[in-house]
Design a protein around this motif. Structure first.
Motif, PDB file in Angstrom:
ATOM      1  N   TRP A  12     -10.390   5.806  -2.512  1.00 29.68           N
ATOM      2  CA  TRP A  12      -9.144   5.049  -2.507  1.00 29.68           C
ATOM      3  C   TRP A  12      -8.090   5.727  -1.644  1.00 29.68           C
ATOM      4  O   TRP A  12      -7.267   5.052  -1.016  1.00 29.68           O
ATOM      5  CB  TRP A  12      -8.607   4.860  -3.928  1.00 29.68           C
ATOM      6  N   ARG A  13      -8.080   7.048  -1.592  1.00 30.72           N
ATOM      7  CA  ARG A  13      -7.118   7.743  -0.723  1.00 30.72           C
ATOM      8  C   ARG A  13      -7.337   7.358   0.730  1.00 30.72           C
ATOM      9  O   ARG A  13      -6.385   7.045   1.453  1.00 30.72           O
ATOM     10  CB  ARG A  13      -7.261   9.261  -0.871  1.00 30.72           C
ATOM     11  N   VAL A  14      -8.591   7.387   1.150  1.00 30.92           N
ATOM     12  CA  VAL A  14      -8.912   7.048   2.544  1.00 30.92           C
ATOM     13  C   VAL A  14      -8.550   5.588   2.825  1.00 30.92           C
ATOM     14  O   VAL A  14      -7.902   5.277   3.830  1.00 30.92           O
ATOM     15  CB  VAL A  14     -10.404   7.323   2.833  1.00 30.92           C
ATOM     16  N   ALA A  15      -8.967   4.695   1.946  1.00 30.52           N
ATOM     17  CA  ALA A  15      -8.720   3.267   2.160  1.00 30.52           C
ATOM     18  C   ALA A  15      -7.230   2.948   2.139  1.00 30.52           C
ATOM     19  O   ALA A  15      -6.724   2.242   3.020  1.00 30.52           O
ATOM     20  CB  ALA A  15      -9.455   2.456   1.096  1.00 30.52           C
ATOM     21  N   ALA A  16      -6.520   3.448   1.145  1.00 32.07           N
ATOM     22  CA  ALA A  16      -5.095   3.132   1.014  1.00 32.07           C
ATOM     23  C   ALA A  16      -4.282   3.693   2.181  1.00 32.07           C
ATOM     24  O   ALA A  16      -3.391   3.017   2.703  1.00 32.07           O
ATOM     25  CB  ALA A  16      -4.562   3.655  -0.314  1.00 32.07           C
TER      26      ALA A  16
ATOM     27  N   TYR B 287       0.832  -1.211   0.000  1.00 31.95           N
ATOM     28  CA  TYR B 287       0.000   0.000   0.000  1.00 31.95           C
ATOM     29  C   TYR B 287       0.867   1.262   0.000  1.00 31.95           C
ATOM     30  O   TYR B 287       0.542   2.249  -0.656  1.00 31.95           O
ATOM     31  CB  TYR B 287      -0.966   0.002   1.185  1.00 31.95           C
ATOM     32  N   TRP B 288       1.968   1.235   0.744  1.00 33.23           N
ATOM     33  CA  TRP B 288       2.846   2.402   0.752  1.00 33.23           C
ATOM     34  C   TRP B 288       3.472   2.634  -0.624  1.00 33.23           C
ATOM     35  O   TRP B 288       3.592   3.778  -1.071  1.00 33.23           O
ATOM     36  CB  TRP B 288       3.945   2.257   1.808  1.00 33.23           C
ATOM     37  N   LEU B 289       3.867   1.562  -1.286  1.00 32.92           N
ATOM     38  CA  LEU B 289       4.448   1.707  -2.629  1.00 32.92           C
ATOM     39  C   LEU B 289       3.436   2.301  -3.600  1.00 32.92           C
ATOM     40  O   LEU B 289       3.779   3.106  -4.461  1.00 32.92           O
ATOM     41  CB  LEU B 289       4.957   0.359  -3.137  1.00 32.92           C
ATOM     42  N   ARG B 290       2.181   1.922  -3.464  1.00 37.16           N
ATOM     43  CA  ARG B 290       1.150   2.494  -4.318  1.00 37.16           C
ATOM     44  C   ARG B 290       0.937   3.967  -4.012  1.00 37.16           C
ATOM     45  O   ARG B 290       0.732   4.780  -4.916  1.00 37.16           O
ATOM     46  CB  ARG B 290      -0.160   1.727  -4.135  1.00 37.16           C
ATOM     47  N   LEU B 291       0.966   4.302  -2.722  1.00 34.51           N
ATOM     48  CA  LEU B 291       0.742   5.698  -2.331  1.00 34.51           C
ATOM     49  C   LEU B 291       1.828   6.632  -2.859  1.00 34.51           C
ATOM     50  O   LEU B 291       1.545   7.777  -3.214  1.00 34.51           O
ATOM     51  CB  LEU B 291       0.651   5.828  -0.812  1.00 34.51           C
ATOM     52  N   ILE B 292       3.052   6.160  -2.910  1.00 32.27           N
ATOM     53  CA  ILE B 292       4.137   7.040  -3.369  1.00 32.27           C
ATOM     54  C   ILE B 292       4.337   6.983  -4.876  1.00 32.27           C
ATOM     55  O   ILE B 292       5.224   7.653  -5.406  1.00 32.27           O
ATOM     56  CB  ILE B 292       5.469   6.736  -2.647  1.00 32.27           C
ATOM     57  N   GLY B 293       3.500   6.177  -5.563  1.00 29.28           N
ATOM     58  CA  GLY B 293       3.557   6.164  -7.017  1.00 29.28           C
ATOM     59  C   GLY B 293       4.486   5.134  -7.610  1.00 29.28           C
ATOM     60  O   GLY B 293       4.821   5.217  -8.787  1.00 29.28           O
ATOM     61  N   TRP B 294       4.925   4.163  -6.875  1.00 29.43           N
ATOM     62  CA  TRP B 294       5.833   3.144  -7.366  1.00 29.43           C
ATOM     63  C   TRP B 294       5.101   2.150  -8.267  1.00 29.43           C
ATOM     64  O   TRP B 294       5.696   1.507  -9.104  1.00 29.43           O
ATOM     65  CB  TRP B 294       6.457   2.407  -6.180  1.00 29.43           C
ATOM     66  N   HIS B 295       3.804   2.039  -8.103  1.00 28.52           N
ATOM     67  CA  HIS B 295       2.976   1.109  -8.874  1.00 28.52           C
ATOM     68  C   HIS B 295       2.816   1.624 -10.299  1.00 28.52           C
ATOM     69  O   HIS B 295       2.814   2.826 -10.543  1.00 28.52           O
ATOM     70  CB  HIS B 295       1.609   0.971  -8.184  1.00 28.52           C
ATOM     71  N   GLU B 296       2.660   0.730 -11.254  1.00 30.58           N
ATOM     72  CA  GLU B 296       2.632   1.119 -12.662  1.00 30.58           C
ATOM     73  C   GLU B 296       1.322   1.759 -13.110  1.00 30.58           C
ATOM     74  O   GLU B 296       1.303   2.519 -14.061  1.00 30.58           O
ATOM     75  CB  GLU B 296       2.914  -0.108 -13.530  1.00 30.58           C
TER      76      GLU B 296
ATOM     77  N   ASP C  39      -3.677   5.383 -11.874  1.00 23.65           N
ATOM     78  CA  ASP C  39      -4.495   5.845 -10.747  1.00 23.65           C
ATOM     79  C   ASP C  39      -3.961   5.405  -9.397  1.00 23.65           C
ATOM     80  O   ASP C  39      -4.645   5.517  -8.391  1.00 23.65           O
ATOM     81  CB  ASP C  39      -5.934   5.336 -10.907  1.00 23.65           C
ATOM     82  N   TRP C  40      -2.747   4.915  -9.348  1.00 24.98           N
ATOM     83  CA  TRP C  40      -2.209   4.412  -8.098  1.00 24.98           C
ATOM     84  C   TRP C  40      -1.187   5.345  -7.475  1.00 24.98           C
ATOM     85  O   TRP C  40      -0.337   4.919  -6.727  1.00 24.98           O
ATOM     86  CB  TRP C  40      -1.610   3.029  -8.300  1.00 24.98           C
ATOM     87  N   ARG C  41      -1.255   6.578  -7.776  1.00 22.64           N
ATOM     88  CA  ARG C  41      -0.448   7.576  -7.080  1.00 22.64           C
ATOM     89  C   ARG C  41      -1.417   8.399  -6.268  1.00 22.64           C
ATOM     90  O   ARG C  41      -2.539   8.653  -6.687  1.00 22.64           O
ATOM     91  CB  ARG C  41       0.309   8.437  -8.099  1.00 22.64           C
ATOM     92  N   PHE C  42      -1.007   8.859  -5.093  1.00 19.89           N
ATOM     93  CA  PHE C  42      -1.937   9.499  -4.172  1.00 19.89           C
ATOM     94  C   PHE C  42      -2.669  10.676  -4.819  1.00 19.89           C
ATOM     95  O   PHE C  42      -3.876  10.818  -4.662  1.00 19.89           O
ATOM     96  CB  PHE C  42      -1.193   9.975  -2.913  1.00 19.89           C
ATOM     97  N   ASP C  43      -1.987  11.500  -5.562  1.00 19.73           N
ATOM     98  CA  ASP C  43      -2.631  12.681  -6.136  1.00 19.73           C
ATOM     99  C   ASP C  43      -3.576  12.348  -7.285  1.00 19.73           C
ATOM    100  O   ASP C  43      -4.377  13.192  -7.681  1.00 19.73           O
ATOM    101  CB  ASP C  43      -1.592  13.716  -6.572  1.00 19.73           C
ATOM    102  N   THR C  44      -3.511  11.139  -7.824  1.00 18.11           N
ATOM    103  CA  THR C  44      -4.429  10.754  -8.904  1.00 18.11           C
ATOM    104  C   THR C  44      -5.526   9.797  -8.435  1.00 18.11           C
ATOM    105  O   THR C  44      -6.390   9.437  -9.227  1.00 18.11           O
ATOM    106  CB  THR C  44      -3.656  10.093 -10.060  1.00 18.11           C
ATOM    107  N   MET C  45      -5.493   9.388  -7.177  1.00 19.07           N
ATOM    108  CA  MET C  45      -6.498   8.463  -6.635  1.00 19.07           C
ATOM    109  C   MET C  45      -7.818   9.174  -6.384  1.00 19.07           C
ATOM    110  O   MET C  45      -7.842  10.379  -6.122  1.00 19.07           O
ATOM    111  CB  MET C  45      -6.030   7.877  -5.295  1.00 19.07           C
TER     112      MET C  45
END
Length: 156
Positions: A70-74, A48-57, A60-66
């Motif tokens: 999803w922001r609350v859940a992640a 979840y942390w990797l997704r929040l910081i944008g490491w995921h491909e 929509d898995w970067r915090f500013d694009t969620m």
């Protein structure tokens, strides 16, 4: 200090003069189960942390694009899982409570809001399986402790 047994086999170890109860195979297995669950929980938290910081491909898995949901859940799961993992590793009772909170949140996300969060049947099945294993093991350990206490009462 070494652990020594008495001449009489009363199920106790003597460590430094103090009696210590021998642990059963089921108790040792339960500890291994909790520690494996802690490793899994830490991996999910790091995911979840990797997704929040944008490491995921995915875009929509970067915090500013969620989306807001999803922001609350992640964010919540990114905090809950590592804390639950540390509690499970330390065999603290609050570790299981936090894990159940995180699992319940993910179950609610994927079962009741599949339009928002998507359907993840493998995650749902894994959480249910782990919860059933946990409950069964706890019931067995309670039964084992009760049987041991009853045996001790009969011996005295």
């Amino acid at each position: 200090m070494t652990a020594e047994t008495d001449d009489e086999d009363d199920g106790m170890l003597r460590t430094g003069g103090y009696p210590v109860r021998k642990t059963s195979l089921s108790q040792n297995g339960y500890v291994i189960f909790l520690r494996l669950l802690a490793v899994i929980g830490m991996a999910w938290g790091i995911g979840y942390w990797l997704r929040l910081i944008g490491w995921h491909e995915a875009p929509d898995w970067r915090f500013d694009t969620m989306s807001v949901s999803w922001r609350v859940a992640a964010c919540t799961l990114a905090v809950l899982y590592p804390f639950a993992a540390s509690g499970l590793w330390m065999l603290a009772s609050w570790g299981a409570v936090l894990w159940f909170c995180a699992a319940a949140m993910e179950l609610a996300m994927y079962l009741f809001f599949p339009d928002t969060f998507g359907a993840r049947p493998l995650i749902v099945a894994l959480h249910v399986l782990i919860a059933l294993l946990y409950a069964a093991w706890r019931l067995y350990l309670a039964h084992e402790a009760r049987t041991t206490r009853a045996g001790e009462v009969e011996q005295s």
